[in-house]
Design an enzyme around this catalytic site. Structure first.
Site, PDB file in Angstrom:
ATOM      1  N   TYR A 247       5.093   4.712 -53.156  1.00  0.00           N
ATOM      2  CA  TYR A 247       5.508   5.858 -54.075  1.00  0.00           C
ATOM      3  C   TYR A 247       4.871   7.090 -53.735  1.00  0.00           C
ATOM      4  O   TYR A 247       5.255   8.192 -53.630  1.00  0.00           O
ATOM      5  CB  TYR A 247       5.354   5.266 -55.425  1.00  0.00           C
ATOM      6  CG  TYR A 247       5.601   6.292 -56.456  1.00  0.00           C
ATOM      7  CD1 TYR A 247       6.893   6.543 -56.858  1.00  0.00           C
ATOM      8  CD2 TYR A 247       4.745   7.389 -57.258  1.00  0.00           C
ATOM      9  CE1 TYR A 247       7.381   7.534 -57.713  1.00  0.00           C
ATOM     10  CE2 TYR A 247       5.116   8.185 -58.323  1.00  0.00           C
ATOM     11  CZ  TYR A 247       6.549   8.076 -58.372  1.00  0.00           C
ATOM     12  OH  TYR A 247       7.026   9.076 -59.598  1.00  0.00           O
TER      13      TYR A 247
ATOM     14  N   SER B 147       5.879  14.120 -58.639  1.00  0.00           N
ATOM     15  CA  SER B 147       4.937  13.552 -59.652  1.00  0.00           C
ATOM     16  C   SER B 147       3.588  14.152 -59.208  1.00  0.00           C
ATOM     17  O   SER B 147       3.444  14.453 -58.272  1.00  0.00           O
ATOM     18  CB  SER B 147       5.158  12.176 -59.928  1.00  0.00           C
ATOM     19  OG  SER B 147       4.448  11.426 -58.979  1.00  0.00           O
TER      20      SER B 147
END
Length: 181
Positions: A155, A142
């Site tokens: 993350y 991402s």
């Protein structure tokens, strides 16, 4: 790598969202699918949807965050289809929380699902790809793999690691003369 009808794709996190969309797109190209996710019920529903579109699908409920689930997953793909041509490491977890409030178990789990599992699955799938002289590994990261965001240290760290792993694997592949698409 050119995708051909009849090729086999293993897609993690395939019961919903991006994973299901990826599986549908690969099925539309005529690929046979091995789909996996933690929830057996959600995965069965996704597999039914894929089959309804004409795809040949093996659904294997597995938690990629559990290392012991990975070799049986790859073995099931080989038992059914004889190979894996495309590995899509899509499964992931994300939770925004103040880092000092994140339980130690969640630290480990995030790193296991987002980073350790893609690395381990690649280690399991890559030898067959190299033996056949073709294959593709797709690691879904991402923007967090490049840019930080507040309250998502785990993350961000795991996606940075995944981007670094992917870049290094590609560099090794080029250096060793492996097929790179």
């Amino acid at each position: 790598m050119k995708i051909e009808a009849g090729d086999v794709a293993l897609v993690t996190g395939a019961s919903r969202g991006l994973g299901l969309n990826i599986a549908e797109a690969l099925a539309a190209k005529g690929m046979r699918l091995v789909v996996t996710a933690r929830s057996a019920d959600a995965l069965a529903a996704a597999a039914l949807r894929l089959r309804g579109g004409g795809a040949e699908v093996l659904d294997v409920a597995a938690d990629v965050g559990e290392e012991s689930a990975l070799a049986p997953l790859v073995a099931a793909a080989y038992a059914r289809f004889g190979r894996i041509d495309v590995l899509v490491n899509n499964a992931g977890m994300e939770r925004a929380v103040a880092f000092d409030r994140c339980p130690a178990a969640e630290v480990r789990r995030t790193l296991d699902v987002n980073l350790a599992a893609p690395i381990a699955l690649t280690r399991l799938a890559l030898p067959g790809m190299l033996e056949r002289g073709r294959g593709h590994v797709v690691n879904i990261a991402s923007m967090s793999g490049w840019l930080p965001s507040p309250y998502e240290e785990l993350y961000v760290a795991s996606k940075h690691g995944l981007v670094g792993f992917t870049r290094a694997l590609r560099a090794s592949a080029q250096d060793m003369g492996w097929p790179v698409g």
